[in-house]
Design a protein around this motif. Structure first.
Motif, PDB file in Angstrom:
ATOM      1  N   ILE A  43       0.857  -1.178   0.000  1.00  0.00           N
ATOM      2  CA  ILE A  43       0.000   0.000   0.000  1.00  0.00           C
ATOM      3  C   ILE A  43       0.894   1.229   0.000  1.00  0.00           C
ATOM      4  CG2 ILE A  43      -1.722   1.314   1.289  1.00  0.00           C
ATOM      5  CD1 ILE A  43      -2.760  -1.354   2.341  1.00  0.00           C
ATOM      6  N   ARG A  44       0.662   2.101  -0.958  1.00  0.00           N
ATOM      7  CA  ARG A  44       1.461   3.324  -1.085  1.00  0.00           C
ATOM      8  C   ARG A  44       0.554   4.538  -0.988  1.00  0.00           C
ATOM      9  NH1 ARG A  44       5.156   1.950  -6.331  1.00  0.00           N
ATOM     10  NH2 ARG A  44       5.327  -0.252  -5.907  1.00  0.00           N
ATOM     11  N   GLY A  45       1.172   5.657  -0.725  1.00  0.00           N
ATOM     12  CA  GLY A  45       0.426   6.908  -0.702  1.00  0.00           C
ATOM     13  C   GLY A  45       0.715   7.700   0.546  1.00  0.00           C
ATOM     14  N   GLY A  46       0.217   8.906   0.561  1.00  0.00           N
ATOM     15  CA  GLY A  46       0.412   9.760   1.722  1.00  0.00           C
ATOM     16  C   GLY A  46      -0.602   9.469   2.801  1.00  0.00           C
ATOM     17  N   PRO A  49      -1.858   4.746   6.374  1.00  0.00           N
ATOM     18  CA  PRO A  49      -2.354   3.602   5.604  1.00  0.00           C
ATOM     19  C   PRO A  49      -3.343   2.736   6.379  1.00  0.00           C
ATOM     20  CG  PRO A  49      -0.178   3.118   6.445  1.00  0.00           C
ATOM     21  CD  PRO A  49      -0.496   4.555   6.820  1.00  0.00           C
ATOM     22  N   GLY A  50      -3.548   3.006   7.656  1.00  0.00           N
ATOM     23  CA  GLY A  50      -4.387   2.148   8.484  1.00  0.00           C
ATOM     24  C   GLY A  50      -5.781   1.930   7.952  1.00  0.00           C
ATOM     25  N   GLY A  51      -6.421   2.979   7.480  1.00  0.00           N
ATOM     26  CA  GLY A  51      -7.777   2.834   6.962  1.00  0.00           C
ATOM     27  C   GLY A  51      -7.831   1.870   5.794  1.00  0.00           C
ATOM     28  N   ALA A  52      -6.850   1.971   4.903  1.00  0.00           N
ATOM     29  CA  ALA A  52      -6.792   1.060   3.757  1.00  0.00           C
ATOM     30  C   ALA A  52      -6.509  -0.366   4.219  1.00  0.00           C
ATOM     31  CB  ALA A  52      -5.720   1.515   2.772  1.00  0.00           C
ATOM     32  N   LEU A  53      -5.630  -0.520   5.190  1.00  0.00           N
ATOM     33  CA  LEU A  53      -5.301  -1.858   5.679  1.00  0.00           C
ATOM     34  C   LEU A  53      -6.512  -2.538   6.315  1.00  0.00           C
ATOM     35  CD1 LEU A  53      -1.784  -1.288   7.267  1.00  0.00           C
ATOM     36  CD2 LEU A  53      -2.318  -2.526   5.175  1.00  0.00           C
TER      37      LEU A  53
END
Length: 64
Positions: A43-46, A49-53
């Motif tokens: 997962i990349r980005g600013g 990342p917790g929400g995406a995880l």
């Protein structure tokens, strides 16, 4: 049972009626399978990342 990475893994569950019964159930009802043990995700980005995880896992962000 078959060896899978040093672990015994069942490939058929006779108590559920065997392979044909399992196939018919999946085709006429519902099935769920996970492949989370088979690879990695990146997962990349600013930002955090917790929400995406948490969308990919049943665990909360703080447990990663």
């Amino acid at each position: 049972m078959v060896n899978f990475g040093g672990w015994d893994m069942p490939v058929e569950y006779p108590s559920s009626g065997g392979l044909i019964a399992e196939h018919k159930t999946v085709r006429s009802s519902v099935a769920f399978s996970t492949v989370s043990h088979m690879g990695d995700i990146r997962i990349r980005g600013g930002g955090k990342p917790g929400g995406a995880l948490e969308r990919f896992s049943t665990q909360h962000e703080r447990r990663f």
